[in-house]
Design an enzyme around this catalytic site. Structure first.
Site, PDB file in Angstrom:
ATOM      1  N   SER A  90       0.786  -1.238   0.000  1.00  0.00           N
ATOM      2  CA  SER A  90       0.000   0.000   0.000  1.00  0.00           C
ATOM      3  C   SER A  90       0.811   1.277   0.000  1.00  0.00           C
ATOM      4  O   SER A  90       0.234   2.366  -0.106  1.00  0.00           O
ATOM      5  CB  SER A  90      -0.957   0.002   1.194  1.00  0.00           C
ATOM      6  OG  SER A  90      -2.047  -0.850   0.931  1.00  0.00           O
ATOM      7  N   THR A 150      -7.895 -19.324  -0.022  1.00  0.00           N
ATOM      8  CA  THR A 150      -7.757 -20.717   0.418  1.00  0.00           C
ATOM      9  C   THR A 150      -6.788 -21.499  -0.463  1.00  0.00           C
ATOM     10  O   THR A 150      -6.256 -22.524  -0.038  1.00  0.00           O
ATOM     11  CB  THR A 150      -9.122 -21.420   0.412  1.00  0.00           C
ATOM     12  OG1 THR A 150      -9.686 -21.352  -0.911  1.00  0.00           O
ATOM     13  CG2 THR A 150     -10.069 -20.748   1.406  1.00  0.00           C
ATOM     14  N   SER A 185     -10.078   1.076   2.306  1.00  0.00           N
ATOM     15  CA  SER A 185     -10.570   0.241   1.214  1.00  0.00           C
ATOM     16  C   SER A 185      -9.648   0.348   0.021  1.00  0.00           C
ATOM     17  O   SER A 185      -9.455   1.427  -0.543  1.00  0.00           O
ATOM     18  CB  SER A 185     -11.986   0.668   0.805  1.00  0.00           C
ATOM     19  OG  SER A 185     -12.408  -0.050  -0.340  1.00  0.00           O
ATOM     20  N   ASN A 186      -9.089  -0.784  -0.373  1.00  0.00           N
ATOM     21  CA  ASN A 186      -8.217  -0.797  -1.544  1.00  0.00           C
ATOM     22  C   ASN A 186      -8.961  -0.429  -2.817  1.00  0.00           C
ATOM     23  O   ASN A 186      -8.356   0.031  -3.789  1.00  0.00           O
ATOM     24  CB  ASN A 186      -7.571  -2.180  -1.681  1.00  0.00           C
ATOM     25  CG  ASN A 186      -6.552  -2.443  -0.593  1.00  0.00           C
ATOM     26  OD1 ASN A 186      -5.530  -1.782  -0.508  1.00  0.00           O
ATOM     27  ND2 ASN A 186      -6.830  -3.403   0.264  1.00  0.00           N
ATOM     28  N   GLY A 325       2.753  -0.846   4.211  1.00  0.00           N
ATOM     29  CA  GLY A 325       2.381  -1.658   3.066  1.00  0.00           C
ATOM     30  C   GLY A 325       2.482  -3.133   3.390  1.00  0.00           C
ATOM     31  O   GLY A 325       3.425  -3.561   4.053  1.00  0.00           O
TER      32      GLY A 325
END
Length: 370
Positions: A90, A150, A185-186, A325
């Protein structure tokens, strides 16, 4: 693309002390000197938390100090590179926000204009502004919460186009009306990257290169494109803990993070970038002031704030301006302390153990304050 650092009290530096056995008094004169605060804080991350390796690169004026702990490769024991490539997560957001604010300075974008002015039809709520996207006050759902982790190997080569990631987020209702709260929020920065591309007619990667990395001479920093999976050497192995073992996730298609977290860089490059940004070399005073105008942010740290792609984090000597990040394989924090000391701390593991976020902040504190 992680958002949080767990709280530690201001000024706390966790020091790992090795146990000693009784020895003749004369032996005390030959004892090893105590570790520096930076070294001690990194040793906590590797010896106590179990992170494979860590490095801190501090630039103070013309001096550069590199401190390392642990290993860059658990199989070979190879040390962590002094200035190797890594995935910065980030921290990408500060680069993207800088480009948007340069467009604001050029009169091509208005901070308080609706995103729909530049990307008509993309967002269902036409009230969301450019500022709200950059400051995480838009209410847009975080698309990364919808990713299926997963089977990490299925994610390695997946990649994504920005519109696909926004569509993932828009399957969910808004978290709150725009401008009424704060939530990391990305999705916001995927939208910001699309806005840059629409306004300029160029890829986000090209605008970062033309406006930031080229002028600053950041030769090892770039935003990878679809299918560019290789992390340049030298680099520490970026590890993903999965199934009871550490999986090498150094190489993968980071367009799944895109303008929200796909950047590749080095500690020295990030030190130079944040020094130039906070020193006024990339933005005019008016736009830099907007970037530093913060709102309270739920970063897990009392007193933390978030501006436009830039966080303010309290440390024992004042405030550090920068960004954390995290992306599969790497965790980092880069920023500038109150006296202009620039520091980047990099760990070669993500996700990390529960206590690591607080210890990472302690390492940042040591780097900018000691």
């Amino acid at each position: 693309m992680r958002k949080s650092l767990r709280a530690v009290s201001a000024g706390t530096l966790v020091v790992l002390l090795a146990a000693t056995t009784a020895a003749p008094a004369l032996a005390a004169t030959t004892a090893a000197p105590a570790a520096s605060p930076v070294q001690a804080s990194l040793d906590v991350l590797t010896a106590q938390d179990g992170v494979p390796g860590a490095v801190t690169v501090v630039q103070d004026g013309r001096r550069t100090q590199v401190t390392r702990s642990g290993t860059g490769d658990v199989a070979t024991g190879k040390p962590f590179p002094r200035n190797g490539s890594f995935r910065a997560g980030s921290v990408t957001k500060t680069f993207v926000a800088t480009v948007v604010l340069q467009l604001v300075a050029e009169g091509r974008v208005r901070l308080d204009a609706p995103v729909s002015r530049y990307l008509p039809g993309l967002l269902p709520d036409r009230r969301i502004t450019v500022r709200q996207v950059l400051q995480h006050t838009s209410g847009l759902y975080n698309y990364t919460d919808d990713l299926d982790l997963t089977d990490p190997e299925a994610l390695r080569h997946r990649g994504a186009e920005p519109a696909e990631l926004v569509a993932m987020a828009l399957k969910h209702p808004a978290l709150f009306p725009p401008g009424t709260s704060w939530s990391y929020s990305n999705t916001n920065y995927i939208v910001a990257g699309m806005l840059v591309e629409q306004v300029t007619g160029h890829a986000m990667a090209d605008e970062i290169a033309r406006r930031i990395t080229g002028p600053l001479g950041l030769r090892d920093t770039y935003l990878p494109r679809r299918g560019d999976e290789r992390l340049p050497a030298p680099h520490a192995i970026g590890y993903l803990p999965f199934g009871g073992k550490l999986v090498d996730f150094s190489d993968f298609d980071a367009t799944i993070a895109g303008a929200a977290g796909g950047l590749v860089s080095t500690p020295a490059d990030l030190d130079r970038f944040y020094g130039a940004l906070l020193g006024g070399r990339l933005l005019r005073p008016a736009e830099l002031a907007e970037m530093r105008r913060t709102v309270p942010a739920d970063l897990g740290i009392p007193g933390a704030g978030y501006g436009l792609g830039l966080g303010s984090v309290p440390v024992s000597c004042g405030v550090v301006w920068g960004h954390e990040g995290g992306i599969i394989g790497f965790t980092n924090f880069a920023g500038v302390g109150p006296d202009g000391r620039r520091a980047t701390v990099v760990l070669n593991e993500n996700p990390t153990p529960a206590d690591t976020s607080g210890h990472l902040l302690a390492a940042v504190d040591a780097a900018v304050c000691s």
